[in-house]
Design a protein around this motif. Structure first.
Motif, PDB file in Angstrom:
ATOM      1  N   PHE A  53     -11.849   0.028  -3.802  1.00 33.85           N
ATOM      2  CA  PHE A  53     -11.637  -1.250  -2.981  1.00 33.85           C
ATOM      3  C   PHE A  53     -12.795  -2.306  -3.223  1.00 33.85           C
ATOM      4  N   VAL A 100     -11.763   5.786  -2.795  1.00 34.52           N
ATOM      5  CA  VAL A 100     -10.716   4.629  -2.295  1.00 34.52           C
ATOM      6  C   VAL A 100     -11.435   3.529  -1.925  1.00 34.52           C
ATOM      7  N   ILE A 104     -16.769  -6.670   3.565  1.00 36.50           N
ATOM      8  CA  ILE A 104     -15.679  -6.478   4.028  1.00 36.50           C
ATOM      9  C   ILE A 104     -15.285  -7.036   5.393  1.00 36.50           C
ATOM     10  N   SER A 111      -2.794   5.187  -3.791  1.00 39.86           N
ATOM     11  CA  SER A 111      -3.935   6.089  -3.680  1.00 39.86           C
ATOM     12  C   SER A 111      -3.234   7.353  -4.194  1.00 39.86           C
ATOM     13  N   ILE A 135     -10.826  -4.132  -5.981  1.00 40.93           N
ATOM     14  CA  ILE A 135      -9.839  -4.886  -5.407  1.00 40.93           C
ATOM     15  C   ILE A 135     -10.415  -6.146  -4.512  1.00 40.93           C
ATOM     16  N   LYS A 136     -11.355  -5.891  -3.793  1.00 37.75           N
ATOM     17  CA  LYS A 136     -11.816  -7.166  -3.205  1.00 37.75           C
ATOM     18  C   LYS A 136     -12.182  -8.262  -4.015  1.00 37.75           C
ATOM     19  N   LEU A 173      -5.752   4.065  -7.148  1.00 39.00           N
ATOM     20  CA  LEU A 173      -6.988   4.737  -6.798  1.00 39.00           C
ATOM     21  C   LEU A 173      -6.792   6.264  -6.805  1.00 39.00           C
ATOM     22  N   TYR A 213      -0.042  -7.606   4.500  1.00 39.19           N
ATOM     23  CA  TYR A 213       0.443  -6.217   3.721  1.00 39.19           C
ATOM     24  C   TYR A 213       1.668  -5.591   4.054  1.00 39.19           C
ATOM     25  N   ILE A 265      -1.170  -1.552  -4.214  1.00 41.82           N
ATOM     26  CA  ILE A 265      -2.485  -0.493  -4.300  1.00 41.82           C
ATOM     27  C   ILE A 265      -1.905   0.954  -3.988  1.00 41.82           C
ATOM     28  N   ILE A 295       0.678  -1.257   0.138  1.00 42.26           N
ATOM     29  CA  ILE A 295       0.051   0.052  -0.148  1.00 42.26           C
ATOM     30  C   ILE A 295       0.784   1.218   0.129  1.00 42.26           C
ATOM     31  N   ASN A 299      -6.446   7.428   3.798  1.00 39.68           N
ATOM     32  CA  ASN A 299      -6.733   6.432   2.699  1.00 39.68           C
ATOM     33  C   ASN A 299      -6.068   5.248   3.125  1.00 39.68           C
ATOM     34  N   LEU A 344      -7.400   1.265   3.905  1.00 36.96           N
ATOM     35  CA  LEU A 344      -7.136  -0.113   3.214  1.00 36.96           C
ATOM     36  C   LEU A 344      -6.533  -0.995   4.130  1.00 36.96           C
TER      37      LEU A 344
END
Length: 409
Positions: free
Chosen positions: A304, A300, A401, A245, A308-309, A293, A216, A243, A178, A201, A205
């Motif tokens: 996601f 964002v 989520i 942003s 992204i998901k 993004l 991550y 990812i 990220i 952001n 995430l």
């Protein structure tokens, strides 16, 4: 943006491009929240033998048609093997889970008996197989208990353990990097100056990835210059999914697409006809897939949820699915026609979903408005007005989520 593509095309390109990650064999508990990569089959019958479902006495049911007292010839405890043969007029004291002794075909519960020395008086009639779990009644050898693609939650882990599996094959979870970009972005805790904004952001995430139990790496904030972007982008491209942003639009300081190209990232698309989230970038370099993004926080969040998901789900062996539902508007709704819109709403279930658009939503920078929402309503770009009670599509994002959803009784 020139060359914007429809939402449906963008979603299809992502799903078609993303590949499942390689399989790995892990300890059973390490598979929690992962996707099973191979069937789990029974290596034996369950139960593996006829067993007692109660504490009591193992008997021959036919004996009790002519008498109600039996001679107790011994005791069977669960897990301790003793061989007994129950003959006419006899019984065996038995504990829950113990194998049924030879000759017996039923179990009388202890509370339905009276003990008189070595003899046991049976107080109630009994039928064959009463209080007996028969061999193989739950599962037979070679039956499939869990199929490939199953999500391994606590129950599935327990089921695998019940068959003796210490290790299982799963689809590997992706590693995600990220990066936030922008001269104006600072971290929470720093002294804020005029024209600066805090980095919400990345925290959004990271929090979602943590709920999804996806590993991550946070690369921090890159200023809007090529040198700083290059070093952090080079690091991000070592992950399975990267990812970024901010910095993906068409301004003079939106340098992310240019630097990604310098590092060999192939653009699959840049720009989607949606609101919010128009400048979304998607591409890849070898095994690493990249999402750029927009910088506004609602963009964002929408990016996601929509893109992204589903990509992460496919990497982990799940079926990418937006789980779009339908409900009825509780009030009139107006919008400016143009792009397909994802508008924050409050969805409540009352004999069907009731959808209330969030009042005073000020657009993609208005993160605070989401505290009252639990989903996004989907409206076509041609729409300018929807009346109360109109049927609409929506995504209940709290469920998607992993947040606990209290809106449905």
């Amino acid at each position: 943006l020139i060359g914007m593509i429809p939402f449906e095309d963008a979603f299809s390109k992502i799903v078609d491009s993303i590949k499942r990650l390689p399989l790995e064999k892990v300890d059973l508990l390490s598979g929690l929240d992962c996707v099973l990569a191979g069937d789990i089959k029974a290596g034996f019958d369950i139960p593996p033998f006829d067993k007692s479902a109660m504490d009591g006495y193992a008997v021959r049911s036919e004996d009790l048609s002519s008498q109600n007292e039996l001679l107790c010839i011994g005791e069977l405890q669960a897990g301790i093997f003793q061989k007994f043969v129950v003959n006419k007029g006899e019984c065996v004291r038995i504990m829950t889970g113990s194998p049924l002794p030879s000759g017996a075909d039923a179990v009388v519960m202890k509370e339905d008996t009276e003990k008189k020395g070595e003899r046991i008086r049976i107080l109630k009639p009994i039928r064959p197989l009463a209080n007996v779990c028969s061999k193989g009644e739950d599962l037979q050898k070679r039956d499939t208990l869990l199929s490939r693609g199953s999500l391994l939650r606590p129950l599935e882990i327990s089921l695998a353990a019940s068959l003796g599996y210490a290790k299982i094959k799963i689809y590997r979870k992706p590693g995600v990097s990220i990066l936030a970009t922008g001269n104006e972005i600072i971290e929470p805790g720093e002294a804020i100056g005029f024209g600066k904004i805090f980095n919400s952001n990345s925290y959004l995430l990271i929090s979602i990835l943590s709920l999804m139990k996806i590993p991550y790496t946070y690369l921090g904030i890159a200023k809007d210059n090529e040198d700083e972007l290059r070093s952090k982008i080079e690091e991000g491209l070592k992950s399975d999914l990267f990812i970024l942003s901010g910095g993906v639009s068409v301004g003079d300081y939106d340098l992310v697409p240019k630097v990604l190209s310098m590092y060999g990232v192939k653009k699959i698309f840049h720009g989607i006809s949606i609101k919010p989230g128009k400048p979304v970038f998607f591409g890849n370099k070898e095994r690493c897939f990249v999402f750029g993004l927009p910088g506004n926080p609602v963009s964002v969040f929408v990016g996601f949820l929509l893109f992204i998901k589903p990509a992460l789900d496919k990497m982990m062996g799940k079926k990418p699915n937006l789980n779009i539902q339908r409900g009825r508007l509780t009030a009139d709704y107006h919008q400016k026609p143009g792009r397909k819109q994802f508008f924050p709403v409050k969805a409540i279930f009352n004999e069907g979903w009731l959808i209330t658009p969030i009042k005073d939503y000020h657009g993609s920078a208005d993160l605070a408005s989401l505290k009252e929402a639990n989903g996004f309503m989907i409206t076509g770009g041609e729409i300018s007005h929807l009346p109360k009670d109109a049927e609409v599509e929506f995504i209940l994002y709290r469920k998607e989520i992993g947040l606990r959803n209290l809106d449905r009784p």
